[in-house]
Structure formats: C-alpha cells, structure tokens
Write a protein that holds these residues in place. Structure first.
Motif, PDB file in Angstrom:
ATOM      1  N   GLU A 137       0.854  -1.198   0.000  1.00  0.00           N
ATOM      2  CA  GLU A 137       0.000   0.000   0.000  1.00  0.00           C
ATOM      3  C   GLU A 137       0.888   1.246   0.000  1.00  0.00           C
ATOM      4  OE1 GLU A 137      -4.035  -0.769   2.256  1.00  0.00           O
ATOM      5  OE2 GLU A 137      -2.347  -1.421   3.500  1.00  0.00           O
ATOM      6  N   THR A 138       1.471   1.511  -1.145  1.00  0.00           N
ATOM      7  CA  THR A 138       2.443   2.605  -1.231  1.00  0.00           C
ATOM      8  C   THR A 138       1.810   3.967  -0.947  1.00  0.00           C
ATOM      9  OG1 THR A 138       2.061   2.685  -3.626  1.00  0.00           O
ATOM     10  CG2 THR A 138       3.916   1.363  -2.852  1.00  0.00           C
ATOM     11  N   ASN A 139       0.501   4.082  -1.144  1.00  0.00           N
ATOM     12  CA  ASN A 139      -0.158   5.360  -0.866  1.00  0.00           C
ATOM     13  C   ASN A 139      -0.192   5.673   0.627  1.00  0.00           C
ATOM     14  OD1 ASN A 139      -2.044   3.122  -0.696  1.00  0.00           O
ATOM     15  ND2 ASN A 139      -3.656   4.635  -0.364  1.00  0.00           N
ATOM     16  N   LYS A 140       0.003   4.657   1.474  1.00  0.00           N
ATOM     17  CA  LYS A 140       0.006   4.856   2.925  1.00  0.00           C
ATOM     18  C   LYS A 140       1.425   4.874   3.511  1.00  0.00           C
ATOM     19  CE  LYS A 140      -4.499   2.645   3.687  1.00  0.00           C
ATOM     20  NZ  LYS A 140      -5.220   1.590   4.428  1.00  0.00           N
ATOM     21  N   GLN A 141       2.411   4.632   2.668  1.00  0.00           N
ATOM     22  CA  GLN A 141       3.784   4.521   3.153  1.00  0.00           C
ATOM     23  C   GLN A 141       4.525   5.852   3.057  1.00  0.00           C
ATOM     24  OE1 GLN A 141       5.672   1.353   0.937  1.00  0.00           O
ATOM     25  NE2 GLN A 141       4.180  -0.171   1.585  1.00  0.00           N
ATOM     26  N   GLN A 142       5.391   6.087   4.046  1.00  0.00           N
ATOM     27  CA  GLN A 142       6.269   7.250   4.007  1.00  0.00           C
ATOM     28  C   GLN A 142       7.562   6.924   4.735  1.00  0.00           C
ATOM     29  OE1 GLN A 142       3.641  10.021   6.223  1.00  0.00           O
ATOM     30  NE2 GLN A 142       5.315  10.234   7.668  1.00  0.00           N
ATOM     31  N   LYS A 143       8.601   7.653   4.401  1.00  0.00           N
ATOM     32  CA  LYS A 143       9.892   7.436   5.042  1.00  0.00           C
ATOM     33  C   LYS A 143       9.953   8.196   6.360  1.00  0.00           C
ATOM     34  CE  LYS A 143      12.013   4.828   2.061  1.00  0.00           C
ATOM     35  NZ  LYS A 143      12.431   3.448   2.468  1.00  0.00           N
ATOM     36  N   PRO A 144      10.604   7.628   7.376  1.00  0.00           N
ATOM     37  CA  PRO A 144      10.815   8.379   8.621  1.00  0.00           C
ATOM     38  C   PRO A 144      11.617   9.651   8.357  1.00  0.00           C
ATOM     39  CG  PRO A 144      11.355   6.054   8.910  1.00  0.00           C
ATOM     40  CD  PRO A 144      11.158   6.268   7.447  1.00  0.00           C
ATOM     41  N   LYS A 145      11.433  10.653   9.214  1.00  0.00           N
ATOM     42  CA  LYS A 145      12.174  11.910   9.058  1.00  0.00           C
ATOM     43  C   LYS A 145      13.675  11.668   9.152  1.00  0.00           C
ATOM     44  CE  LYS A 145       8.539  15.016  10.691  1.00  0.00           C
ATOM     45  NZ  LYS A 145       8.144  16.027  11.716  1.00  0.00           N
ATOM     46  N   LYS A 146      14.072  10.757  10.047  1.00  0.00           N
ATOM     47  CA  LYS A 146      15.474  10.367  10.144  1.00  0.00           C
ATOM     48  C   LYS A 146      15.583   8.903   9.738  1.00  0.00           C
ATOM     49  CE  LYS A 146      16.965  13.608  13.737  1.00  0.00           C
ATOM     50  NZ  LYS A 146      17.613  13.744  15.064  1.00  0.00           N
ATOM     51  N   PRO A 147      16.339   8.599   8.690  1.00  0.00           N
ATOM     52  CA  PRO A 147      16.457   7.204   8.230  1.00  0.00           C
ATOM     53  C   PRO A 147      16.955   6.291   9.343  1.00  0.00           C
ATOM     54  CG  PRO A 147      17.411   8.707   6.625  1.00  0.00           C
ATOM     55  CD  PRO A 147      17.128   9.527   7.855  1.00  0.00           C
ATOM     56  N   LEU A 148      16.471   5.065   9.338  1.00  0.00           N
ATOM     57  CA  LEU A 148      16.833   4.078  10.343  1.00  0.00           C
ATOM     58  C   LEU A 148      17.281   2.797   9.656  1.00  0.00           C
ATOM     59  CD1 LEU A 148      13.688   4.472  12.642  1.00  0.00           C
ATOM     60  CD2 LEU A 148      15.942   5.445  13.069  1.00  0.00           C
ATOM     61  N   GLY A 149      18.357   2.204  10.149  1.00  0.00           N
ATOM     62  CA  GLY A 149      18.787   0.916   9.623  1.00  0.00           C
ATOM     63  C   GLY A 149      19.103   0.955   8.143  1.00  0.00           C
ATOM     64  N   ASP A 150      18.986  -0.219   7.506  1.00  0.00           N
ATOM     65  CA  ASP A 150      19.231  -0.342   6.071  1.00  0.00           C
ATOM     66  C   ASP A 150      17.982  -0.042   5.253  1.00  0.00           C
ATOM     67  OD1 ASP A 150      21.965  -1.312   6.390  1.00  0.00           O
ATOM     68  OD2 ASP A 150      21.054  -3.147   7.158  1.00  0.00           O
ATOM     69  N   GLU A 151      16.824  -0.360   5.809  1.00  0.00           N
ATOM     70  CA  GLU A 151      15.539  -0.100   5.153  1.00  0.00           C
ATOM     71  C   GLU A 151      14.545   0.330   6.223  1.00  0.00           C
ATOM     72  OE1 GLU A 151      14.581  -3.023   1.772  1.00  0.00           O
ATOM     73  OE2 GLU A 151      15.702  -4.262   3.197  1.00  0.00           O
ATOM     74  N   ASN A 152      13.668   1.272   5.895  1.00  0.00           N
ATOM     75  CA  ASN A 152      12.704   1.739   6.895  1.00  0.00           C
ATOM     76  C   ASN A 152      11.475   2.306   6.212  1.00  0.00           C
ATOM     77  OD1 ASN A 152      13.556   4.880   6.658  1.00  0.00           O
ATOM     78  ND2 ASN A 152      15.377   3.591   6.762  1.00  0.00           N
ATOM     79  N   THR A 153      10.314   2.003   6.794  1.00  0.00           N
ATOM     80  CA  THR A 153       9.040   2.457   6.243  1.00  0.00           C
ATOM     81  C   THR A 153       8.046   2.677   7.374  1.00  0.00           C
ATOM     82  OG1 THR A 153       9.399   1.044   4.300  1.00  0.00           O
ATOM     83  CG2 THR A 153       7.191   1.939   4.583  1.00  0.00           C
ATOM     84  N   LEU A 154       7.233   3.712   7.251  1.00  0.00           N
ATOM     85  CA  LEU A 154       6.093   3.939   8.129  1.00  0.00           C
ATOM     86  C   LEU A 154       4.831   3.786   7.296  1.00  0.00           C
ATOM     87  CD1 LEU A 154       7.479   7.119   9.898  1.00  0.00           C
ATOM     88  CD2 LEU A 154       7.220   4.878  10.972  1.00  0.00           C
ATOM     89  N   VAL A 155       3.835   3.096   7.838  1.00  0.00           N
ATOM     90  CA  VAL A 155       2.557   2.911   7.144  1.00  0.00           C
ATOM     91  C   VAL A 155       1.469   3.548   7.995  1.00  0.00           C
ATOM     92  CG1 VAL A 155       0.928   1.268   6.155  1.00  0.00           C
ATOM     93  CG2 VAL A 155       3.379   0.773   6.093  1.00  0.00           C
ATOM     94  N   ILE A 156       0.825   4.561   7.453  1.00  0.00           N
ATOM     95  CA  ILE A 156      -0.141   5.368   8.199  1.00  0.00           C
ATOM     96  C   ILE A 156      -1.555   4.971   7.809  1.00  0.00           C
ATOM     97  CG2 ILE A 156      -0.708   7.715   8.897  1.00  0.00           C
ATOM     98  CD1 ILE A 156       2.266   6.987   9.197  1.00  0.00           C
ATOM     99  N   ASN A 157      -2.385   4.662   8.803  1.00  0.00           N
ATOM    100  CA  ASN A 157      -3.786   4.294   8.571  1.00  0.00           C
ATOM    101  C   ASN A 157      -4.708   5.179   9.410  1.00  0.00           C
ATOM    102  OD1 ASN A 157      -3.641   1.807   6.830  1.00  0.00           O
ATOM    103  ND2 ASN A 157      -2.382   1.121   8.538  1.00  0.00           N
TER     104      ASN A 157
END
Length: 224
Positions: A137-157
């Motif tokens: 659900e890429t329309n709900k995904q965003q990157k954290p303000k500060k990158p974390l680890g090798d990969e990071n995603t926030l999913v907002i509902n």
C-alpha cells in the motif's frame, strides 16, 4: 627589485606556507581502512547471531517505552509465523528467533502498542520478510524523518475504523516492527521513536554493552 619589496614578498610567501600547513592539519586524519575519521561512527547493522536473551533485553520495558505505555503481561518469545506478513501463518525463510511485547496505554487495552524483533540467517532473508511485512500500500507509506537501519518504512492508517501507525526497520539480519493503535491522528513520531530506540538497544547489545536507550531519549533527540 628594492630590498623593501623583496622582504614584503618573502613575508607573503611565509604566510601562505603557514596557511597551507594549518589547513592540512585541520583535516581529519585517515582511519586504518583509508577513510576519514568521523566525529561519531555510523551505527553498525545487526550481523551477529544474537541470543534470545539479547532480543528480549532489546524490547522496551516499563519506563523505556513512550510516555503512558506500560508492558501488558510480559515480554514473549515470538513464534516464526509472527515474523511473516499478517495473512501468512508460515515461518518465513531463514527465520532464527524473535521476541515481542504488547503495551497498554494509561492502563487500558483500548489503545495499545506492539513491538516485534525478528532475527534471520542472512540480510537477504531479513529483506524478503521486511518487504512482506510492509506490504504494497504505497499510498500509505512514508519514510521516517530520520532514516533508520538499512531499510525503513512507516505505514499510516488514519480514520474512524482504523487509526494506527505501523513502523518497519531492517538492519542487517534483524527486522523490527512497531504498531500503535488508536489516537495517533496519523502522527508517526511515536512509532519512529520506538523503532529507533529498539534498534539502538540491539546495537548496544551487539557491541557487548547493556541496553539503555529509551523511546523518550529518541523523542527528545528528534525535537532538537
């Protein structure tokens, strides 16, 4: 050329030499691997085969999670299927072990938070499970303000039927998942603070140090 002019040119040449020496001495000295020394080293990915006790210690306890949240029950050993995507009850490829914990908010189970840590055989296996976790659900995904680890995603509902924030991080062989239910208003800062604190605790434990970072520490750092 007059003696005065010759002396003046000599003074200028000496000043230029001093400036060059000063500039070169201000540069960071190269490190043993040929790179330049940094003021603070970059966080190392989780590559060690951490024990179950380490994963459990990395989970945020009472007084270490977000303000208002306390551990619901106790920290648990995670079964393999909970390190897979929500609609798949099989154990993902390369899974080794995991730990999880649930949190009540202000003593209530109406609005809760959830934290999972999953360790895999390789970074490749962790990446596959991470991709399945975060979904499409890429329309709900965003990157954290500060990158974390090798990969990071926030999913907002945000919404009346489901008001939640999911956070996902992969660091080397480890995946971390946070879910915060209710009253988030689509604000992902709490989930990001929990993810960041948990990852830093894993890095501390991998380095042979006690896990001391808290979500409050990370929230305070994000405000600066």
């Amino acid at each position: 050329m007059s003696r005065v002019r010759v002396a003046f040119v000599a003074v200028l040449a000496g000043a230029a030499a001093l400036t060059a020496c000063s500039s070169s001495s201000d540069k960071p000295e190269p490190t043993s691997d040929g790179g330049k020394a940094a003021s603070s080293p970059a966080p190392k990915p989780i590559t060690k085969n951490l024990a179950q006790a380490h994963l459990t210690q990395a989970l945020l306890g009472d007084g270490e999670a977000l303000p208002g949240y306390t551990v619901h029950g106790s920290k648990s050993t995670t079964e393999g299927q909970y390190c897979n995507k929500r609609d798949d009850d099989s154990t993902p490829k390369g899974w080794v072990r995991g730990s999880d914990v649930d949190y009540e908010y202000d003593g209530s189970t109406v609005n809760m938070a959830f934290l999972n840590i999953c360790l895999f055989d390789s970074a490749e296996d962790a990446h596959s499970a991470y991709a399945a976790w975060k979904g499409r659900e890429t329309n709900k995904q965003q990157k954290p303000k500060k990158p974390l680890g090798d990969e990071n995603t926030l999913v907002i509902n945000p919404g009346a039927s489901e008001d939640s924030v999911y956070g996902y991080v992969r660091s080397g062989r480890v995946n971390i998942r946070v879910k915060i239910d209710g009253a988030t208003g689509g604000d992902p800062s709490g989930a990001q603070a929990m993810l960041s604190a948990t990852l830093k605790r894993l890095q501390q434990l991998q380095g042979g140090k006690p896990a001391t970072v808290t979500a409050a520490d990370e929230q305070a750092g994000a405000r600066q």
